[in-house]
Design a protein around this motif. Structure first.
Motif, PDB file in Angstrom:
ATOM      1  N   UNK A 262       3.928  32.084  47.995  1.00 43.01           N
ATOM      2  CA  UNK A 262       2.911  31.859  49.028  1.00 43.01           C
ATOM      3  C   UNK A 262       2.527  30.387  49.102  1.00 43.01           C
ATOM      4  N   UNK A 263       3.071  29.579  48.170  1.00 35.06           N
ATOM      5  CA  UNK A 263       2.801  28.151  48.192  1.00 35.06           C
ATOM      6  C   UNK A 263       3.655  27.477  49.265  1.00 35.06           C
ATOM      7  N   UNK A 264       3.335  26.261  49.597  1.00 29.76           N
ATOM      8  CA  UNK A 264       4.130  25.513  50.561  1.00 29.76           C
ATOM      9  C   UNK A 264       5.408  25.041  49.887  1.00 29.76           C
ATOM     10  N   UNK A 265       6.518  25.546  50.370  1.00 33.81           N
ATOM     11  CA  UNK A 265       7.813  25.227  49.772  1.00 33.81           C
ATOM     12  C   UNK A 265       8.823  24.905  50.862  1.00 33.81           C
ATOM     13  N   UNK A 266       9.851  24.157  50.485  1.00 39.65           N
ATOM     14  CA  UNK A 266      10.980  23.900  51.358  1.00 39.65           C
ATOM     15  C   UNK A 266      12.058  24.924  51.055  1.00 39.65           C
ATOM     16  N   UNK A 267      12.606  25.535  52.095  1.00 39.77           N
ATOM     17  CA  UNK A 267      13.706  26.481  51.957  1.00 39.77           C
ATOM     18  C   UNK A 267      14.940  25.754  52.483  1.00 39.77           C
ATOM     19  N   UNK A 268      15.999  25.644  51.680  1.00 41.86           N
ATOM     20  CA  UNK A 268      17.188  24.886  52.079  1.00 41.86           C
ATOM     21  C   UNK A 268      18.445  25.676  51.764  1.00 41.86           C
ATOM     22  N   UNK A 269      19.382  25.692  52.713  1.00 41.33           N
ATOM     23  CA  UNK A 269      20.616  26.455  52.563  1.00 41.33           C
ATOM     24  C   UNK A 269      21.782  25.608  53.060  1.00 41.33           C
ATOM     25  N   UNK A 270      22.814  25.469  52.208  1.00 40.57           N
ATOM     26  CA  UNK A 270      24.017  24.770  52.661  1.00 40.57           C
ATOM     27  C   UNK A 270      24.913  25.705  53.469  1.00 40.57           C
ATOM     28  N   UNK A 271      25.011  26.968  53.045  1.00 40.02           N
ATOM     29  CA  UNK A 271      25.787  27.955  53.801  1.00 40.02           C
ATOM     30  C   UNK A 271      25.196  29.344  53.620  1.00 40.02           C
ATOM     31  N   UNK A 272      25.244  30.135  54.700  1.00 40.37           N
ATOM     32  CA  UNK A 272      24.786  31.522  54.681  1.00 40.37           C
ATOM     33  C   UNK A 272      25.916  32.411  55.184  1.00 40.37           C
ATOM     34  N   UNK A 273      26.251  33.434  54.400  1.00 38.55           N
ATOM     35  CA  UNK A 273      27.274  34.399  54.782  1.00 38.55           C
ATOM     36  C   UNK A 273      26.656  35.788  54.842  1.00 38.55           C
ATOM     37  N   UNK A 274      26.936  36.512  55.910  1.00 34.20           N
ATOM     38  CA  UNK A 274      26.545  37.912  56.038  1.00 34.20           C
ATOM     39  C   UNK A 274      27.820  38.746  55.984  1.00 34.20           C
ATOM     40  N   UNK A 275      27.853  39.732  55.091  1.00 40.20           N
ATOM     41  CA  UNK A 275      29.064  40.518  54.869  1.00 40.20           C
ATOM     42  C   UNK A 275      28.883  41.946  55.333  1.00 40.20           C
ATOM     43  N   UNK A 276      29.941  42.495  55.927  1.00 36.52           N
ATOM     44  CA  UNK A 276      29.932  43.879  56.364  1.00 36.52           C
ATOM     45  C   UNK A 276      30.232  44.825  55.212  1.00 36.52           C
ATOM     46  N   UNK A 277      30.586  46.042  55.553  1.00 36.05           N
ATOM     47  CA  UNK A 277      30.841  47.065  54.537  1.00 36.05           C
ATOM     48  C   UNK A 277      32.200  46.840  53.886  1.00 36.05           C
ATOM     49  N   UNK A 278      32.271  47.095  52.577  1.00 38.50           N
ATOM     50  CA  UNK A 278      33.530  46.953  51.854  1.00 38.50           C
ATOM     51  C   UNK A 278      33.333  46.254  50.523  1.00 38.50           C
ATOM     52  N   UNK A 279      34.445  46.047  49.831  1.00 36.57           N
ATOM     53  CA  UNK A 279      34.402  45.380  48.538  1.00 36.57           C
ATOM     54  C   UNK A 279      34.024  43.915  48.705  1.00 36.57           C
ATOM     55  N   UNK A 280      33.270  43.400  47.744  1.00 38.78           N
ATOM     56  CA  UNK A 280      32.868  42.000  47.793  1.00 38.78           C
ATOM     57  C   UNK A 280      34.104  41.125  47.593  1.00 38.78           C
ATOM     58  N   UNK A 281      34.375  40.171  48.492  1.00 37.19           N
ATOM     59  CA  UNK A 281      35.556  39.310  48.343  1.00 37.19           C
ATOM     60  C   UNK A 281      35.493  38.469  47.066  1.00 37.19           C
ATOM     61  N   UNK A 282      36.668  38.118  46.551  1.00 41.05           N
ATOM     62  CA  UNK A 282      36.731  37.338  45.314  1.00 41.05           C
ATOM     63  C   UNK A 282      36.096  35.965  45.458  1.00 41.05           C
ATOM     64  N   UNK A 283      36.093  35.412  46.676  1.00 41.95           N
ATOM     65  CA  UNK A 283      35.559  34.064  46.863  1.00 41.95           C
ATOM     66  C   UNK A 283      34.035  34.034  46.831  1.00 41.95           C
ATOM     67  N   UNK A 284      33.409  35.183  46.905  1.00 39.33           N
ATOM     68  CA  UNK A 284      31.949  35.238  46.813  1.00 39.33           C
ATOM     69  C   UNK A 284      31.564  35.107  45.336  1.00 39.33           C
ATOM     70  N   UNK A 285      30.804  34.090  45.017  1.00 40.93           N
ATOM     71  CA  UNK A 285      30.490  33.777  43.626  1.00 40.93           C
ATOM     72  C   UNK A 285      29.354  34.657  43.112  1.00 40.93           C
TER      73      UNK A 285
END
Length: 403
Positions: free
Chosen positions: A131-154
């Motif tokens: 609830x404090x004042x914070x900066x939210x920062x994202x270099x990349x955002x991925x949304x994944x559909x149904x299925x097994x998590x890909x190997x490249x997802x860390x």
């Protein structure tokens, strides 16, 4: 009956194949709306979190409940969020409940790249859980559909409690340029505990790049990323004056005591091409390899972690007790690519560092990533000179595999 059994078997096989289908990246189909955006720089725009370029980022203004609201025509079963910020925060996924928003899933915010599974959501928001004042920062955002998590997802594991091998470098990418196949061979192929430590990492994009490179090479325990501010110098003394020599020695001693490595590998005493930060890595390791075993030195870390005496210290291009490791052995974990080839491919993930003067140094280079020297040993000299774990009891190592 045989035909019926055959049909059932075929159906089961097809069903299993369908169940094993890899989840697709469906980010492009979704609408992403930011609560606010820091517009002082173009590289902080919302599109920068969706451009698959880790050198750019979206950054909110400093505010309470900064968030990204997402609407997707297809159900989302997972979020892969890459944040290059030095200080990470817990973050949550919230869904509308008619009166406001309710938390549906929660991430610890421990790792720079994190995956969070979801239950097929189509309208939700992501926000920092504070609830404090914070900066939210994202270099990349991925949304994944149904299925097994890909190997490249860390999906990072916690930092190792104990290291077989600790590699200390000045900057992200040094661990590829000058150590070549060391990481893919011992972390990826042999599954040993390899802890990679960085003195500096000043920019969010480079933090993401180092995580991508390490993951590609098979490292699964989160690295240790220092916060010394990088400043180019050509002298060891100048670099020590910038950071404070006592600060550096205390820091490196703490790393050794915390991770308790059997073997340490670090950079050239002359800085490969003269960089002071590289020189500091070598000089500090030469001193701290014994300081870490002395309970009267740097007492706070001795009290927290206990003391530790590493068995061996290897320094890149060291002119005494020289060894040449073989990074040209095909690795099953990399589909037959060698350790050197794997490191060269991993280095391509350091997009911001692709400059003509930098490369993973080949065997015939004067800065060869194959060439090291045994600068310290508590277990006797190397004889075979082809394995940093020569003379070390396999019983002390994690998942050690004989050649």
């Amino acid at each position: 009956m045989k035909k019926l059994l055959g049909f059932i078997l075929l159906a089961l096989l097809l069903s299993g194949a369908a169940m094993a289908q890899e989840a697709e990246d469906i980010t492009a189909q979704a609408t992403v709306k930011a609560s606010s955006t820091d517009r002082r720089y173009k590289t902080f725009a919302m599109d920068c979190a969706l451009d698959r370029d880790y050198t750019t980022m979206w950054k909110s203004k400093k505010e309470r409940r900064a968030n990204l609201e997402i609407t997707s025509p297809e159900p989302v079963y997972g979020i892969y969020l890459c944040s290059g910020m030095e200080t990470l925060e817990p973050w949550v996924v919230e869904v509308p409940d008619g009166k406001g928003w309710t938390v549906a899933a929660r991430a610890d915010g421990v790792y720079g790249h994190e995956y969070l599974p979801l239950d097929g959501l189509t309208h939700f928001r992501i926000r920092v859980e504070t609830t404090a004042q914070k900066v939210f920062a994202i270099t990349e955002l991925y949304l994944l559909g149904e299925g097994d998590v890909p190997d490249w997802v860390q999906r990072w594991q916690p930092q190792a409690e104990k290291a077989d091998l600790m590699i200390l470098v000045g900057h992200p990418d040094d661990e590829m340029l000058f150590f070549g196949g060391m990481i893919p061979t011992y972390a990826g192929e042999k599954g040993m505990s390899v802890v990679v430590c960085y003195l500096t990492c000043n920019y969010p994009g480079r933090r993401s790049e180092l995580l991508n490179g390490l993951w590609y090479c098979g490292v699964r325990n989160y690295p240790d990323i220092g916060n010394f501010w990088d400043k180019y110098s050509l002298k060891l003394r100048t670099q020590y004056d910038t950071w404070g020599k006592a600060n550096v020695l205390s820091y490196v001693t703490n790393l050794i005591r915390r991770y308790k490595p059997e073997v340490i590998a670090t950079q050239d005493v002359n800085g490969e091409y003269g960089h002071g930060a590289h020189r500091v890595c070598a000089d500090a390791c030469l001193q701290c390899v014994t300081l870490a075993a002395d309970p009267t030195k740097y007492k706070p870390s001795a009290s927290e972690w206990g003391v530790w005496q590493p068995k061996k210290l290897y320094i890149h291009m060291y002119n005494k007790n020289q060894v040449e490791f073989d990074w040209d052995i095909p690795l099953a974990s990399q589909g037959g690519k060698t350790g050197f080839e794997t490191a060269a491919e991993a280095y391509k993930l350091y997009v911001s560092q692709q400059q003509p003067q930098y490369r993973v140094e080949p065997r015939d280079s004067e800065k060869s990533c194959y060439a090291f020297g045994l600068a310290y040993t508590a277990v006797g000299p190397d004889v075979a000179k082809n394995d940093p774990f020569e003379n070390i009891d396999p019983a002390t190592l994690t998942n050690w595999k004989a050649d």
